[in-house]
Design a protein around this motif. Sequence first.
Motif, PDB file in Angstrom:
ATOM      1  N   MET A 433     -14.043 -69.073 -34.211  1.00 31.69           N
ATOM      2  CA  MET A 433     -13.806 -69.753 -35.476  1.00 31.69           C
ATOM      3  C   MET A 433     -13.803 -71.260 -35.241  1.00 31.69           C
ATOM      4  O   MET A 433     -13.124 -71.749 -34.339  1.00 31.69           O
ATOM      5  CB  MET A 433     -12.461 -69.321 -36.076  1.00 31.69           C
ATOM      6  N   ASP A 434     -14.573 -71.959 -36.049  1.00 30.97           N
ATOM      7  CA  ASP A 434     -14.656 -73.409 -35.898  1.00 30.97           C
ATOM      8  C   ASP A 434     -13.703 -74.100 -36.858  1.00 30.97           C
ATOM      9  O   ASP A 434     -12.853 -74.887 -36.451  1.00 30.97           O
ATOM     10  CB  ASP A 434     -16.096 -73.862 -36.142  1.00 30.97           C
ATOM     11  N   LYS A 435     -13.855 -73.798 -38.134  1.00 33.94           N
ATOM     12  CA  LYS A 435     -12.982 -74.435 -39.126  1.00 33.94           C
ATOM     13  C   LYS A 435     -13.021 -73.676 -40.439  1.00 33.94           C
ATOM     14  O   LYS A 435     -13.965 -72.917 -40.723  1.00 33.94           O
ATOM     15  CB  LYS A 435     -13.395 -75.892 -39.345  1.00 33.94           C
ATOM     16  N   LEU A 494     -30.597 -75.332 -31.219  1.00 35.84           N
ATOM     17  CA  LEU A 494     -29.838 -76.253 -30.379  1.00 35.84           C
ATOM     18  C   LEU A 494     -28.853 -77.065 -31.223  1.00 35.84           C
ATOM     19  O   LEU A 494     -29.192 -77.516 -32.323  1.00 35.84           O
ATOM     20  CB  LEU A 494     -30.774 -77.201 -29.632  1.00 35.84           C
ATOM     21  N   ALA A 495     -27.653 -77.233 -30.693  1.00 35.34           N
ATOM     22  CA  ALA A 495     -26.646 -78.067 -31.337  1.00 35.34           C
ATOM     23  C   ALA A 495     -25.803 -78.702 -30.242  1.00 35.34           C
ATOM     24  O   ALA A 495     -25.703 -78.180 -29.129  1.00 35.34           O
ATOM     25  CB  ALA A 495     -25.773 -77.249 -32.288  1.00 35.34           C
ATOM     26  N   VAL A 496     -25.203 -79.830 -30.550  1.00 33.82           N
ATOM     27  CA  VAL A 496     -24.311 -80.490 -29.599  1.00 33.82           C
ATOM     28  C   VAL A 496     -22.925 -79.893 -29.782  1.00 33.82           C
ATOM     29  O   VAL A 496     -22.343 -79.960 -30.871  1.00 33.82           O
ATOM     30  CB  VAL A 496     -24.268 -82.007 -29.830  1.00 33.82           C
ATOM     31  N   VAL A 497     -22.399 -79.281 -28.729  1.00 31.50           N
ATOM     32  CA  VAL A 497     -21.083 -78.639 -28.766  1.00 31.50           C
ATOM     33  C   VAL A 497     -20.141 -79.438 -27.891  1.00 31.50           C
ATOM     34  O   VAL A 497     -20.448 -79.735 -26.728  1.00 31.50           O
ATOM     35  CB  VAL A 497     -21.171 -77.181 -28.265  1.00 31.50           C
ATOM     36  N   GLY A 498     -19.001 -79.806 -28.441  1.00 26.68           N
ATOM     37  CA  GLY A 498     -18.031 -80.575 -27.667  1.00 26.68           C
ATOM     38  C   GLY A 498     -16.722 -80.699 -28.408  1.00 26.68           C
ATOM     39  O   GLY A 498     -16.592 -80.274 -29.567  1.00 26.68           O
ATOM     40  N   TYR A 502      -9.428 -86.488 -33.520  1.00 25.37           N
ATOM     41  CA  TYR A 502      -8.616 -87.679 -33.290  1.00 25.37           C
ATOM     42  C   TYR A 502      -7.220 -87.243 -32.864  1.00 25.37           C
ATOM     43  O   TYR A 502      -6.645 -86.294 -33.430  1.00 25.37           O
ATOM     44  CB  TYR A 502      -8.521 -88.525 -34.558  1.00 25.37           C
ATOM     45  N   GLY A 503      -6.663 -87.956 -31.863  1.00 28.22           N
ATOM     46  CA  GLY A 503      -5.303 -87.675 -31.433  1.00 28.22           C
ATOM     47  C   GLY A 503      -5.141 -86.231 -31.020  1.00 28.22           C
ATOM     48  O   GLY A 503      -5.909 -85.689 -30.233  1.00 28.22           O
ATOM     49  N   ASN A 504      -4.118 -85.580 -31.574  1.00 28.26           N
ATOM     50  CA  ASN A 504      -3.862 -84.175 -31.261  1.00 28.26           C
ATOM     51  C   ASN A 504      -4.721 -83.231 -32.086  1.00 28.26           C
ATOM     52  O   ASN A 504      -4.703 -82.029 -31.858  1.00 28.26           O
ATOM     53  CB  ASN A 504      -2.378 -83.847 -31.489  1.00 28.26           C
ATOM     54  N   VAL A 505      -5.448 -83.780 -33.055  1.00 28.52           N
ATOM     55  CA  VAL A 505      -6.269 -82.931 -33.923  1.00 28.52           C
ATOM     56  C   VAL A 505      -7.693 -82.935 -33.362  1.00 28.52           C
ATOM     57  O   VAL A 505      -8.603 -83.574 -33.902  1.00 28.52           O
ATOM     58  CB  VAL A 505      -6.240 -83.433 -35.385  1.00 28.52           C
ATOM     59  N   LYS A 506      -7.884 -82.247 -32.274  1.00 27.83           N
ATOM     60  CA  LYS A 506      -9.189 -82.133 -31.631  1.00 27.83           C
ATOM     61  C   LYS A 506      -9.503 -80.659 -31.470  1.00 27.83           C
ATOM     62  O   LYS A 506      -8.621 -79.854 -31.180  1.00 27.83           O
ATOM     63  CB  LYS A 506      -9.199 -82.800 -30.258  1.00 27.83           C
ATOM     64  N   ASN A 507     -10.750 -80.297 -31.644  1.00 26.68           N
ATOM     65  CA  ASN A 507     -11.160 -78.927 -31.374  1.00 26.68           C
ATOM     66  C   ASN A 507     -12.638 -78.903 -31.032  1.00 26.68           C
ATOM     67  O   ASN A 507     -13.375 -79.838 -31.331  1.00 26.68           O
ATOM     68  CB  ASN A 507     -10.884 -78.016 -32.587  1.00 26.68           C
ATOM     69  N   VAL A 508     -13.051 -77.827 -30.384  1.00 24.91           N
ATOM     70  CA  VAL A 508     -14.450 -77.667 -30.023  1.00 24.91           C
ATOM     71  C   VAL A 508     -15.236 -77.338 -31.280  1.00 24.91           C
ATOM     72  O   VAL A 508     -14.911 -76.395 -32.013  1.00 24.91           O
ATOM     73  CB  VAL A 508     -14.624 -76.548 -28.982  1.00 24.91           C
ATOM     74  N   THR A 509     -16.258 -78.117 -31.568  1.00 29.31           N
ATOM     75  CA  THR A 509     -17.087 -77.893 -32.745  1.00 29.31           C
ATOM     76  C   THR A 509     -18.531 -78.214 -32.394  1.00 29.31           C
ATOM     77  O   THR A 509     -18.845 -78.558 -31.256  1.00 29.31           O
ATOM     78  CB  THR A 509     -16.603 -78.749 -33.930  1.00 29.31           C
ATOM     79  N   ALA A 510     -19.399 -78.064 -33.384  1.00 29.10           N
ATOM     80  CA  ALA A 510     -20.829 -78.302 -33.157  1.00 29.10           C
ATOM     81  C   ALA A 510     -21.355 -79.223 -34.244  1.00 29.10           C
ATOM     82  O   ALA A 510     -20.892 -79.183 -35.399  1.00 29.10           O
ATOM     83  CB  ALA A 510     -21.598 -76.985 -33.164  1.00 29.10           C
ATOM     84  N   ILE A 511     -22.328 -80.054 -33.877  1.00 31.39           N
ATOM     85  CA  ILE A 511     -22.994 -80.914 -34.840  1.00 31.39           C
ATOM     86  C   ILE A 511     -24.488 -80.874 -34.561  1.00 31.39           C
ATOM     87  O   ILE A 511     -24.918 -80.547 -33.461  1.00 31.39           O
ATOM     88  CB  ILE A 511     -22.470 -82.365 -34.776  1.00 31.39           C
ATOM     89  N   GLY A 512     -25.257 -81.217 -35.574  1.00 24.23           N
ATOM     90  CA  GLY A 512     -26.699 -81.261 -35.378  1.00 24.23           C
ATOM     91  C   GLY A 512     -27.440 -80.551 -36.495  1.00 24.23           C
ATOM     92  O   GLY A 512     -26.854 -80.015 -37.452  1.00 24.23           O
ATOM     93  N   ASP A 513     -28.739 -80.530 -36.375  1.00 17.02           N
ATOM     94  CA  ASP A 513     -29.603 -79.958 -37.406  1.00 17.02           C
ATOM     95  C   ASP A 513     -29.329 -78.473 -37.626  1.00 17.02           C
ATOM     96  O   ASP A 513     -29.395 -77.977 -38.750  1.00 17.02           O
ATOM     97  CB  ASP A 513     -31.069 -80.171 -37.002  1.00 17.02           C
ATOM     98  N   THR A 514     -29.010 -77.747 -36.559  1.00 19.47           N
ATOM     99  CA  THR A 514     -28.747 -76.309 -36.691  1.00 19.47           C
ATOM    100  C   THR A 514     -27.569 -76.058 -37.619  1.00 19.47           C
ATOM    101  O   THR A 514     -27.594 -75.128 -38.446  1.00 19.47           O
ATOM    102  CB  THR A 514     -28.464 -75.695 -35.309  1.00 19.47           C
TER     103      THR A 514
END
Length: 577
Positions: A433-435, A494-498, A502-514
Amino acid sequence: MDLMTTEARKPIISDRLARKFRLGSGLVIFVFVIMHLANHSLGLISLSAADHAQHWFMAVWRNPVGTVLLYGALIVHILLVLRMLYKRRTLVMPAGEAFQIVTGLLVPVLLIDHIIGTRILHDIYGYNDSYRAIVHSLWITSPANGVRQTIVLIVVWIHGCIGIHFWLRYRSWYTAIAPLMLSFAIVLPVLALLGFAAMGRTVSHEAAQNDERGFRGGYYSDMRSYGESGSVPGRQVVSALWPYRAGFYGAFSASIIGLFAFRTHRRLRERQHQVTIRYPSGEVVHAPRGFTVLEASRLGGIPHYSVCGGKGQCSTCRVQIIEGADNLPPPEALEQKTLNRIGATPDVRLACQLRPTGNVSVVPLLTPMAESTIPVYSQTASPGREREIVVFFCDLRHFTTLTESRLPFDIVFLLNRYFAIVGRIIESNGGRMDKFIGDGAMALFGLRTTPQEANRQALKAAAEIIREIDKLGEELADELSVPLEIVVGLHTGLAVVGSMGYGNVKNVTAIGDTVNVASRLESVAKEFNRALVFSEPVASLSGVDIANIESREIAVRGRGEPLRVYIVPKEEIGRFA
């Protein structure tokens, strides 16, 4: 003449090639250690089994080729680590990297006596360093050395495992096998230590029996047999070996002292040859010639992004050159490759690779975080990297109509039931689950599996969610003004996953055309009043039967070519479950 400093000359061996040699030599040593520990583990079966396997082990590593390969790799590895420490402009580094370097430098110190007591004695005096003899020495004659060798085993193994992890951590397939590798990393040394303990008890029992019978000699005597020339008293051997110990310990100590002497000498010379680097907010850093712009930023305490750690594998540290372009060397192959990939203009360079030969003014193109809690040298986020994943978007239809006449707590109850279904099914099918966005949700598949399996998992999850939401709709039918329906969009690529946020509100997500296309396909499902829409790449990689499924070509904003998609009504969703 001041341009001809040691830092300005082209190095004999590039950093990239040095890393490859360090990795290759480390792998040779790691294979040796694995075989050595496996041999120890056979002690759980019997001392004879370990001795028998040792003959094969020796056949691999005590022939001329194996000897040159092993000890050559050990020497090369140590020299390249010392080279790396010399080239570092600061010894401030992340804790994991520091631990790996410290354990690596401890290994030669801890191994010298073991090498002398086995290989040197074997080659010079013909000492039969069988398991029976070595275990007797470490378990009975000198248990303190046995404890020392146990520490050596643990240190060497941890150092090697950290190196393997650093090497593989950014491979897309590594996360899938990481649990198995971790299990192996824990089990093998434990079995080796248990095997050593079992052999120690066996040798102790045999020694006790010999003592009771009044037998002395062999492996249990104060005298050791060496070859056919007779016996050499142990004390004489110890005395004869001191030049080897002095030579090995002296060479290693001299190399460490030489390292810091060269670093001190370089620092003194660099003070005479400095360049000035100016930043847009008025900061000025005077750095020794040979420093990269990134190192100069760190020297001056100026926050500067470098997600990959200064290895030229990302472009987050890039800067624009405002003045002093004539004082810059041309990009080397690694830097040029990254610059080409991002389509950089000629005035853009990577700060971690750029070593100005004169004064320059630069503007970092990515503004660093203003969080005061982030140390200058820390890595603020997990490095983003391109991965082939499946992006899953889902959304409730007519959500505004569903909620306009309901109490806020009722809306929360409905959304939590809906999100619980989505989250449980996504995770049970291998997704992440991303968001959650309003009444919509985004998930990622393929972070720990192959693209083919990820696409099949995503389609199955979509079918199960649609079916479970129908059941929820039937359960709550009396309370809902309109039927409860969900739409799903799937796309792979393909997507950039990382780690982002900000601060404590960080999670692994993906961005990009996909991600953008997957979101668009969810909207297409609403437009065509269908439960599921997935792209042609999803169909191809999953290998599902697409016969008799409606397909269309749609335009996607930002894409020059139309995209073929498959539109699935609720009635046909069962074929993917």
